[in-house]
Scaffold this active site. Structure first.
Site, PDB file in Angstrom:
ATOM      1  N   GLY A 139      36.957  95.356  44.517  1.00 39.19           N
ATOM      2  CA  GLY A 139      36.443  94.055  43.883  1.00 39.19           C
ATOM      3  C   GLY A 139      36.897  93.710  42.752  1.00 39.19           C
ATOM      4  O   GLY A 139      36.445  92.446  42.366  1.00 39.19           O
ATOM      5  N   ARG A 144      42.995  93.979  45.622  1.00 38.57           N
ATOM      6  CA  ARG A 144      43.457  93.032  45.011  1.00 38.57           C
ATOM      7  C   ARG A 144      43.945  93.210  43.406  1.00 38.57           C
ATOM      8  O   ARG A 144      45.157  92.792  43.030  1.00 38.57           O
ATOM      9  CB  ARG A 144      42.385  91.980  44.507  1.00 38.57           C
ATOM     10  CG  ARG A 144      42.692  90.539  44.151  1.00 38.57           C
ATOM     11  CD  ARG A 144      41.297  89.688  43.667  1.00 38.57           C
ATOM     12  NE  ARG A 144      40.506  89.624  45.000  1.00 38.57           N
ATOM     13  CZ  ARG A 144      40.371  88.514  45.607  1.00 38.57           C
ATOM     14  NH1 ARG A 144      41.635  87.848  45.897  1.00 38.57           N
ATOM     15  NH2 ARG A 144      39.476  88.592  46.780  1.00 38.57           N
ATOM     16  N   CYS A 172      49.317  70.719  60.503  1.00 38.26           N
ATOM     17  CA  CYS A 172      48.519  69.551  60.912  1.00 38.26           C
ATOM     18  C   CYS A 172      46.856  69.489  60.761  1.00 38.26           C
ATOM     19  O   CYS A 172      46.138  69.627  61.563  1.00 38.26           O
ATOM     20  CB  CYS A 172      48.664  69.227  62.197  1.00 38.26           C
ATOM     21  SG  CYS A 172      50.363  68.623  62.663  1.00 38.26           S
ATOM     22  N   GLU A 173      46.541  69.684  59.418  1.00 44.62           N
ATOM     23  CA  GLU A 173      45.156  69.836  58.916  1.00 44.62           C
ATOM     24  C   GLU A 173      45.256  69.261  57.533  1.00 44.62           C
ATOM     25  O   GLU A 173      46.172  69.384  56.686  1.00 44.62           O
ATOM     26  CB  GLU A 173      44.873  71.357  58.804  1.00 44.62           C
ATOM     27  CG  GLU A 173      44.801  72.046  60.117  1.00 44.62           C
ATOM     28  CD  GLU A 173      43.545  72.212  60.772  1.00 44.62           C
ATOM     29  OE1 GLU A 173      42.543  71.666  60.118  1.00 44.62           O
ATOM     30  OE2 GLU A 173      43.529  72.467  61.902  1.00 44.62           O
TER      31      GLU A 173
HETATM   32  C1  LIG Z   1      34.618  97.829  51.865  1.00 50.45           C
HETATM   33  C2  LIG Z   1      35.860  97.271  50.806  1.00 50.45           C
HETATM   34  N1  LIG Z   1      36.530  97.843  49.969  1.00 50.45           N
HETATM   35  C3  LIG Z   1      37.378  97.404  49.274  1.00 50.45           C
HETATM   36  C4  LIG Z   1      37.605  96.203  49.312  1.00 50.45           C
HETATM   37  C5  LIG Z   1      38.748  95.718  48.379  1.00 50.45           C
HETATM   38  O1  LIG Z   1      38.484  94.617  47.676  1.00 50.45           O
HETATM   39  P1  LIG Z   1      39.313  94.101  46.595  1.00 50.45           P
HETATM   40  O2  LIG Z   1      40.586  93.649  47.166  1.00 50.45           O
HETATM   41  O3  LIG Z   1      38.662  93.079  46.014  1.00 50.45           O
HETATM   42  O4  LIG Z   1      39.573  95.214  45.604  1.00 50.45           O
HETATM   43  C6  LIG Z   1      36.980  95.220  50.266  1.00 50.45           C
HETATM   44  C7  LIG Z   1      37.442  94.057  50.216  1.00 50.45           C
HETATM   45  O5  LIG Z   1      36.654  93.080  50.833  1.00 50.45           O
HETATM   46  C8  LIG Z   1      35.997  95.745  51.027  1.00 50.45           C
HETATM   47  O6  LIG Z   1      35.253  94.914  52.004  1.00 50.45           O
END
Ligand SMILES: Cc1ncc(COP(=O)(O)O)c(C=O)c1O
Length: 426
Positions: free
Chosen positions: A239, A276, A355-356
């Site tokens: 996250g 991410r 097409c959206e």
């Molecule tokens: C259980 C779990 N772990 C890790 C992640 C990775 O999240 P991020 O890419 O935001 O680090 C997610 C993404 O939704 C997730 O659901």
């Protein structure tokens, strides 16, 4: 922060001119920088080094085998949410003993596959799942190692579609339910609960929600131990937010400062699942301008990439920085409007061929007079980009190319029309 940079009015990725790669491989095209992936992984590893964490890269962010191999070579573990993702990890040379298996809806077949591969932990999200896992494990004469995913009920202050740690979400167990479940399953022979897992959301741009959630998790661990549970791991999930538009996301060191003391106070091993943070800014989508048109008071730049290639703007209203691959114009700082008369600036929507009406990559951007034939770079496309691409409108998915210093290699080729109909019967 990354290895995409303008030099002499041209965009480079590491030691290669982006325009040269696009000329050779065509557009649309995903381009990844190996060095950026490694830098981001190492930044986390260094910041959290005092806890010697097990970093399990979250495969869902970018599951390309070439990317997974880079991370396996760095020593990363993996967070998977399906047997298919685990299969990818194995194909890329990843170690299943350093993989955690998450997800609210694991099937018995998927559990069996993961057990046979010897994954490190199952992140279990419901009582029903735990009982099923127990049965599957017993039928194979195994004991499944488990972390219970708890829902700490904190607001991660992110997009509602990627907020997961608030009460009422489909993810995890309420703290009270998790505590009761722990007591209930103490005698089961097919599962051994060893840890607690949380994942409160994605693209979180403050350390505060982690601190708040972890305080609750640490209390939970203490309470569970006092009732006899042997918990040795806290998995903080993923996250960590990244810079898409402005420099507003915390650094790895900021997160570490907030998280490390809490995990240490629980005397637990630290596990984390960043996705991410590692790959978002390690990838761009390169697209070519096809046409320009005006409709009413809007100006459109129509490009050869669409929502099927990069769905984040359409799905979440996400902002991706967009800028020409070759231009003498100076990119304005975030929020700044270029001075009138500074080149042929205009305010445009960058849209795709799908097409959206929702098929856009960027809205109301000031770009320096782009013309048909020009290349645009859509930045921050390394996470939740190609993995979410589809064949909608019977469009072939773009190739993925990994740049390694002065070389590049295609780690996934462009699809063909034959790929579009594979497995179908008229
Ligand atoms: C259980 C779990 N772990 C890790 C992640 C990775 O999240 P991020 O890419 O935001 O680090 C997610 C993404 O939704 C997730 O659901």
């Amino acid at each position: 922060m990354d290895h995409f940079a303008y030099r002499g009015g041209e965009l480079w990725c590491e030691g290669l001119r982006v325009a040269d790669v696009a000329a050779e491989r065509g557009t649309p095209l995903y381009l990844y920088s190996r060095q950026t992936i490694c830098d981001h992984y190492r930044r986390l590893a260094e910041a959290f080094a005092p806890a010697a964490p097990m970093i399990c890269y979250s495969v869902k962010a970018n599951a390309n085998l070439g990317v997974l191999r880079v991370l396996a070579d760095e020593g990363s573990g993996f967070d998977v949410v399906s047997a298919g993702e685990l299969f990818r990890v194995l194909r890329a040379g990843g170690d299943p003993a350093r993989a955690v298996f998450a997800g609210v809806g694991k099937t018995p077949d998927e559990m069996a596959f993961a057990l046979d591969q010897g994954v490190h932990l199952f992140n279990v999200e419901s009582a029903g799942e735990l009982w099923t896992l127990n049965e599957v494990a017993l039928s194979r004469s195994r004991v499944a190692p488990v972390a219970l995913r708890v829902n700490p009920d904190v607001d991660p202050r992110t997009h509602q579609y990627v907020a997961t740690g608030k009460r009422g979400s489909k993810f995890g167990l309420d703290m009270q339910a998790a505590a009761s479940l722990l007591d209930e399953v103490a005698d089961l022979r097919g599962v051994r609960v060893r840890g607690v897992h949380m994942h409160i959301g994605s693209q979180i741009t403050s350390v505060d929600p982690y601190r708040a959630a972890l305080e609750r998790v640490v209390d939970f661990v203490a309470g569970a131990r006092s009732r006899g549970a042997e918990l040795d791991t806290i998995n903080i999930g993923g996250g960590f937010g990244v810079w898409y538009q402005d420099r507003s996301a915390p650094l790895a060191a900021d997160h570490a400062r907030a998280i490390l003391p809490l995990v240490a106070s629980a005397g637990c091993r630290l596990l984390m699942e960043p996705g991410r943070f590692i790959v978002a800014n390690a990838g761009i989508l390169v697209t070519r301008v096809l046409y320009r048109k005006e409709a009413g008071d809007r100006r459109y730049v129509i490009v050869d990439a669409g929502m099927n290639d990069l769905v984040r703007p359409a799905l979440y209203g996400s902002h991706h920085r967009v800028w020409p691959v070759a231009t003498e114009a100076q990119e304005p700082a975030a929020g700044e409007t270029p001075a009138a008369g500074a080149g042929a600036w205009d305010l445009v929507d960058v849209v795709g061929p799908v097409c959206e009406t929702g098929d856009f990559l960027a809205k109301e951007r000031r770009l320096p007079g782009v013309r048909p034939g020009d290349l645009l770079a859509i930045f921050g496309a390394g996470a939740y980009g190609h993995v979410m691409a589809s064949n909608y409108n019977a469009r072939v998915r773009p190739p993925e190319v990994l740049v390694e210093g002065g070389q590049h290699r295609v780690v996934r080729r462009r699809e063909t029309y034959e790929d579009l109909v594979r497995g179908e019967t008229p």
